[in-house]
Design an enzyme around this catalytic site. Structure first.
Site, PDB file in Angstrom:
ATOM      1  N   SER A 188      37.316  44.802  50.561  1.00 32.33           N
ATOM      2  CA  SER A 188      36.541  44.607  51.784  1.00 32.33           C
ATOM      3  C   SER A 188      36.302  43.127  51.990  1.00 32.33           C
ATOM      4  O   SER A 188      36.504  42.325  51.077  1.00 32.33           O
ATOM      5  CB  SER A 188      35.193  45.326  51.673  1.00 32.33           C
ATOM      6  OG  SER A 188      34.438  44.745  50.630  1.00 32.33           O
TER       7      SER A 188
HETATM    8  C1  SAM Z   1      34.361  42.930  47.975  1.00 27.74           C
HETATM    9  S1  SAM Z   1      36.040  42.509  47.775  1.00 27.74           S
HETATM   10  C2  SAM Z   1      36.080  40.746  47.814  1.00 27.74           C
HETATM   11  C3  SAM Z   1      35.641  40.130  49.080  1.00 27.74           C
HETATM   12  C4  SAM Z   1      36.066  38.715  49.261  1.00 27.74           C
HETATM   13  N1  SAM Z   1      35.374  37.810  48.403  1.00 27.74           N
HETATM   14  C5  SAM Z   1      35.937  38.322  50.718  1.00 27.74           C
HETATM   15  O1  SAM Z   1      35.145  37.449  51.064  1.00 27.74           O
HETATM   16  O2  SAM Z   1      36.671  38.912  51.518  1.00 27.74           O
HETATM   17  C6  SAM Z   1      36.299  42.818  46.060  1.00 27.74           C
HETATM   18  C7  SAM Z   1      37.703  42.520  45.617  1.00 27.74           C
HETATM   19  O3  SAM Z   1      37.736  42.500  44.211  1.00 27.74           O
HETATM   20  C8  SAM Z   1      39.009  42.950  43.816  1.00 27.74           C
HETATM   21  N2  SAM Z   1      38.971  43.292  42.395  1.00 27.74           N
HETATM   22  C9  SAM Z   1      38.500  44.420  41.816  1.00 27.74           C
HETATM   23  N3  SAM Z   1      38.611  44.333  40.488  1.00 27.74           N
HETATM   24  C10 SAM Z   1      39.164  43.124  40.221  1.00 27.74           C
HETATM   25  C11 SAM Z   1      39.534  42.455  39.016  1.00 27.74           C
HETATM   26  N4  SAM Z   1      39.340  43.016  37.821  1.00 27.74           N
HETATM   27  N5  SAM Z   1      40.094  41.228  39.114  1.00 27.74           N
HETATM   28  C12 SAM Z   1      40.287  40.653  40.321  1.00 27.74           C
HETATM   29  N6  SAM Z   1      39.951  41.229  41.487  1.00 27.74           N
HETATM   30  C13 SAM Z   1      39.391  42.459  41.439  1.00 27.74           C
HETATM   31  C14 SAM Z   1      39.284  44.103  44.747  1.00 27.74           C
HETATM   32  O4  SAM Z   1      40.658  44.423  44.803  1.00 27.74           O
HETATM   33  C15 SAM Z   1      38.719  43.554  46.058  1.00 27.74           C
HETATM   34  O5  SAM Z   1      39.722  42.943  46.823  1.00 27.74           O
END
Ligand code: SAM
Length: 322
Positions: free
Chosen positions: A25
């Protein structure tokens, strides 16, 4: 703004609403700014971000710090590719890593600041190791019962980090490697059947505790490896079931027609007794708000506590990377 469901479906794949679990997101812009302010990110700093997502928060940091000072890790290759393209269009070329952000990035360490826009169950030891003494880590700590808190920790010379939970009700999706393990329907049904034979007792604390942000968080501290599901057996009342994935212990809470809840428990750990003990200690201390809780990690164990006149009330969350 949800940008991916179930690790695959993007908004461009569908023309009408579809069900699914959000897996990526774009974070609320105001929240990104608030987090960067709390993290105290300033010019000249080398920053690690975990969870590139759309690249929005990455872009803000590139703008402020210069893109060479920004490293962002995204686990999902499709999401990472879209973010890379968006950042390129803006003229930014930060260090983008496709991989597990729980490992940080040894190549670009040490960092002055680490910011995670996904939740973790515990602070990964790699983040500690890769943060300079005097540096800071900002992340939501959460768990499978959806008790979350945004924590800001300062890293000290001995490589430990200590800090506090910040005010507000902020949650992020769990880091994918720490997503709840799958428990299939057969196992939930087996537990529900088993608990019909367990000794019932009235609940001292009931499931309404989950309506309270800090109450839910304390329940999460007491039951760090527990999953929850509501099941109605044969059209009966919706009962909340708990299973502890480490011990196999289980509990159920059933609302009674006349008010109150009935507890049933099975297995080596009496799960609801543990939850009630924790909530009891928290309430006895005047139910302090989440921002009175502190957190410390030495790379091996993580402790969460609040102080009282009679000393700290604490929980140890076990090894960092288990
Ligand atoms: C809330 S979103 C990030 C939002 C982003 N910072 C923005 O401003 O659009 C969370 C993200 O963390 C990623 N994610 C989940 N687990 C992760 C991991 N272990 N390492 C890196 N990314 C991860 C997900 O795929 C997702 O894209």
């Amino acid at each position: 703004m949800v940008t991916q469901l179930d690790g695959g479906t993007a908004p461009s794949d569908v023309s009408e609403p579809v069900p699914g679990e959000p897996t990526s997101s774009s974070t609320l812009p105001g929240l990104v700014v608030l987090m960067l302010e709390r993290l105290d990110v300033t010019e000249g700093m080398n920053v690690l971000e975990i969870g590139t997502g759309t690249g929005y928060s990455t872009a803000l940091m590139c703008d402020r710090l210069g893109y060479d000072n920004v490293t962002s890790v995204e686990l999902d290759p499709d999401v990472a590719a879209k973010a890379a393209a968006a950042l390129r269009r803006l003229g930014h070329a930060p260090h983008l890593v496709v991989g597990d952000g729980l490992e940080g990035d040894d190549n670009r360490a040490p960092f002055d600041r680490v910011i995670a826009t996904c939740s973790v169950r515990r602070i990964p030891s790699a983040w500690l190791r890769q943060t300079r003494p005097g540096g800071r880590i900002l992340t939501t700590l959460g768990g499978w019962l959806h008790g979350y808190g945004l924590a800001l920790l300062d890293v000290s010379d001995d490589g430990a980090a200590e800090g506090r939970y910040l005010p507000g009700t902020i949650s992020f999706m769990m880091a994918r490697p720490q997503a709840p393990p799958m428990i299939d329907d057969a196992r939930w049904n087996e537990v529900s059947e088993l608990l019909t034979r367990a000794e019932p007792r009235p609940a001292v604390v009931d499931m309404d505790i989950q309506q309270d942000w800090t109450g839910r968080f304390v329940m999460q501290l007491a039951l760090p490896c527990v999953l929850q599901r509501a099941i109605s057996v044969d059209g009966g009342p919706w009962t909340e079931y708990l299973i502890d994935v480490t011990t196999g212990s289980s509990a159920s809470l059933t609302p009674e027609p006349g008010g109150g809840w009935t507890v049933r428990q099975a297995g080596p750990v009496r799960l609801w007794d543990e939850a009630e003990k924790a909530i009891g200690r928290w309430r006895d201390a005047g139910a302090p708000a989440q921002d009175e809780f502190r957190v410390r990690t030495d790379g091996h164990e993580q402790t969460v506590w609040f102080d009282t006149d009679d000393g700290p009330v604490s929980w140890t969350l076990g090894a960092q990377d288990e």
